[in-house]
Write an enzyme that holds these catalytic residues in place. Structure first.
Site, mmCIF file in Angstrom:
data_model
loop_
_atom_site.group_PDB
_atom_site.id
_atom_site.type_symbol
_atom_site.label_atom_id
_atom_site.label_comp_id
_atom_site.label_asym_id
_atom_site.label_seq_id
_atom_site.Cartn_x
_atom_site.Cartn_y
_atom_site.Cartn_z
ATOM 1 N N GLY A 1 41.637 27.329 41.966
ATOM 2 C CA GLY A 1 42.994 26.881 41.721
ATOM 3 C C GLY A 1 43.439 26.938 40.290
ATOM 4 O O GLY A 1 44.510 26.410 39.955
ATOM 5 N N GLU B 1 27.923 43.406 40.631
ATOM 6 C CA GLU B 1 28.766 42.476 41.398
ATOM 7 C C GLU B 1 28.763 42.892 42.861
ATOM 8 O O GLU B 1 29.011 44.058 43.180
ATOM 9 C CB GLU B 1 30.191 42.482 40.841
ATOM 10 C CG GLU B 1 31.247 41.849 41.728
ATOM 11 C CD GLU B 1 30.933 40.403 42.105
ATOM 12 O OE1 GLU B 1 30.982 40.093 43.319
ATOM 13 O OE2 GLU B 1 30.622 39.604 41.190
ATOM 14 N N GLY C 1 30.367 32.360 34.441
ATOM 15 C CA GLY C 1 29.212 32.549 33.579
ATOM 16 C C GLY C 1 28.938 34.008 33.289
ATOM 17 O O GLY C 1 28.667 34.402 32.145
ATOM 18 N N GLU D 1 43.089 14.922 43.163
ATOM 19 C CA GLU D 1 44.027 15.996 42.879
ATOM 20 C C GLU D 1 44.683 16.446 44.175
ATOM 21 O O GLU D 1 43.994 16.630 45.186
ATOM 22 C CB GLU D 1 43.299 17.205 42.267
ATOM 23 C CG GLU D 1 42.668 16.955 40.914
ATOM 24 C CD GLU D 1 41.700 18.058 40.522
ATOM 25 O OE1 GLU D 1 41.203 18.023 39.385
ATOM 26 O OE2 GLU D 1 41.425 18.954 41.356
ATOM 27 N N HIS E 1 32.677 23.303 45.150
ATOM 28 C CA HIS E 1 32.025 23.231 43.839
ATOM 29 C C HIS E 1 30.511 23.060 43.976
ATOM 30 O O HIS E 1 29.952 22.068 43.541
ATOM 31 C CB HIS E 1 32.606 22.053 43.047
ATOM 32 C CG HIS E 1 34.093 22.113 42.887
ATOM 33 N ND1 HIS E 1 34.929 21.048 43.190
ATOM 34 C CD2 HIS E 1 34.902 23.123 42.473
ATOM 35 C CE1 HIS E 1 36.175 21.392 42.952
ATOM 36 N NE2 HIS E 1 36.194 22.650 42.523
ATOM 37 N N VAL F 1 22.516 42.613 44.798
ATOM 38 C CA VAL F 1 21.154 42.506 44.289
ATOM 39 C C VAL F 1 20.274 41.838 45.334
ATOM 40 O O VAL F 1 20.620 40.790 45.898
ATOM 41 C CB VAL F 1 21.117 41.722 42.972
ATOM 42 C CG1 VAL F 1 19.675 41.507 42.506
ATOM 43 C CG2 VAL F 1 21.910 42.467 41.895
#
Length: 525
Positions: free
Chosen positions: A140, A67, A48, A380, A460, A271
């Site tokens: 991946g 970052e 994003g 998978e 995830h 941050v």
């Protein structure tokens, strides 16, 4: 932009010179009282954040990307990252040991700003990346598009799937340069396990297919030929890919953003606080750290536009802290809620035939059981441990999990606590669906499972500042003009039987188009 950057460099040089005369402890206090102004700030540089950075830069908007991790440049020697079979501090974010899921043992390492991180919660461990490129450094490469039918089991119909399918999914794939594994590579010994699973799915009457992967397949061919260090073909993904075959976003979106001349990426900036400033602007406070995690300076920025892209855990924690501390007082009570795991599960399938002890990054095919009578899911193959014993195929399951998890702010620790109801009715339903699919595969192929599927971790993590609850469908936070969420925190628990990266980036592209269409005369200011 160059004038603004030169001004910032002058301030930084002044701060450095002052530190020599007044001492580091004093300069930290002094620096925190000086606000550096920039038009837009992006917090985080994963999927994003990378999308937001590029589109802001192309629009001529002065942007700083903050970052927490370091920048990782691929070297010609092929030694940028550590490996899973010989890890060191480069592997893991500020931890004295590695943190890969069991059965991989924790290995003592030096404390360093490595690429792989875990958020340990109640009922779940959530894994994420750290570094310029975010989780794209450690994923991946799978760019998987959900079906329209399943998409609307998760997302509101105010998001037009047809638009994503026509415009935004293809746009992301074109920049990530994702494509299915070529047949000549699939037929090598490194992908035997994937070929076996394709055959087993066919015998069980299940749909299986090659999926788009963000790899440079020519570099993979060079690995096979011995011209590049074995990385993809050796399953080296979690700690980065030394051959440079993985098209992580630092090598496309972020590189393109910097090329505009309007975007500056600042690594090793953690941050700590976000909040309102005056005149409708936002203040961002961060710690600049070294590669051992020690704080060098505290910095304060003021911006007109603020984009949160620190991932589901990071973005949600910043919002929860801002709500708790009163720096964003109009945040609603939905912050932290509607979090989920994408119904991730892992297990090992036992095969009578030989597989391969060291296999290539194996998530190149998917077994789709979308008409499972209990709940839809996909399977998978994946890389579980550095060396897979013969006859075993590690398998990752994904489905549609309800966003029943949540994060709360812990005042005593100054961080968010993560809770996941692992035995909820929805979790049990997804487990039954998975068992149904594995039984079908086992009966058709004479296979079995080495252990029941494990739901204790997720690669995830999704939600915490979700569409329709904390933000509108374009990511704008309710109650705050020019404050946006553009990452996995937007997504309520699942990306509908698919790996999330493609949908995260596509939604970010959609959000940025909407944002920039609101300010078409920006260049004339």
């Amino acid at each position: 932009m160059s004038q603004m950057l030169n001004r910032r460099r002058f301030l930084q040089a002044s701060a450095a010179a002052a530190s020599a005369s007044i001492g580091v402890s004093n300069i930290r206090t002094w620096a925190s009282s000086v606000d550096e102004y920039v038009e837009a700030i992006v917090i985080g540089s994963g999927f994003g954040g990378a999308v937001a950075s590029l589109r802001l830069g192309q629009a001529g908007i002065e942007t700083v990307v903050l970052e927490r991790g370091r920048r990782w440049q691929i070297t010609s020697a092929g030694n940028t990252f550590s490996t899973t079979d010989n890890p060191d501090g480069r592997s893991t974010w500020l931890s004295p040991t590695t943190v890969l899921p069991a059965p991989v043992p924790a290995t003592p390492i030096n404390v360093y700003t490595g690429v792989f991180d875990v958020k340990r919660g109640n009922g779940i461990n959530a894994y994420r990346g750290a570094g310029v490129g975010g989780t794209s450094l450690v994923y991946g490469g799978i760019t998987y598009q959900p079906t329209e039918e399943l998409f609307y089991k998760v997302f509101p119909r105010t998001i037009k799937y047809s638009e994503l399918d026509r415009v935004y999914y293809p746009r992301v794939r074109s920049i990530l340069k994702s494509s299915p594994i070529p047949d000549d590579i699939l037929q090598t010994k490194y992908y035997l396990a994937s070929r076996i699973l394709l055959e087993q799915a066919a015998r069980a009457g299940l749909n299986a297919r090659k999926i788009d992967i963000a790899f440079d397949w020519d570099i993979v061919r060079q690995e096979i030929a011995g011209e590049k260090v074995a990385s993809i073909i050796a399953g080296q993904i979690y700690y980065g890919t030394n051959s440079g075959a993985k098209n992580s976003v630092d090598r496309n979106y972020l590189s393109m953003a910097e090329t505009t001349g309007n975007v500056e990426i600042r690594p090793l900036h953690v941050v700590t606080t976000i909040g309102e400033s005056d005149r409708g602007r936002y203040r961002v406070v961060c710690n600049q750290i070294n590669e051992q995690g020690e704080v060098l300076f505290q910095k304060s920025f003021v911006c007109r536009y603020l984009f949160l892209a620190a991932g589901s855990i990071g973005t949600t924690e910043l919002l929860l802290r801002a709500k708790s501390n009163g720096t964003l007082r109009r945040l609603n009570h939905q912050v932290g809620k509607f979090w989920g795991t994408n119904s991730d599960s892992t297990t090992l399938m036992i095969n009578a035939s030989q597989t391969n002890p060291t296999q290539g990054t194996p998530g190149v095919i998917s077994v789709e059981h979308l008409d499972n009578p209990i709940a839809p899911l996909i399977l998978e193959p994946f890389q579980a441990i550095p060396f897979i014993p013969q006859g075993l195929i590690p398998v990752l399951g994904q489905g549609i999990s309800k966003p029943e998890g949540y994060l709360t702010y812990n005042m005593s620790t100054g961080s968010a606590d993560l809770l996941w109801p692992s035995n909820s009715a929805d979790s049990q339903k997804n487990a039954q669906a998975l068992q149904y699919t594995y039984q079908r595969l086992n009966q058709a192929n004479g296979t079995s499972l080495a252990a029941p599927p494990d739901y204790s971790s997720t690669a995830h993590p999704l939600g915490g500042a979700t569409i329709g609850q904390v933000c509108n469908t374009h990511g704008q936070v309710f109650g705050y003009t020019n404050l946006f969420v553009v990452d996995s925190a937007l997504i309520p628990g699942s990306t509908a039987c698919s790996n999330p990266s493609l949908t995260i980036a596509a939604l970010a592209e959609r959000s940025m188009d909407h944002f920039l269409n609101r300010i078409p005369d920006y260049r004339k200011r």
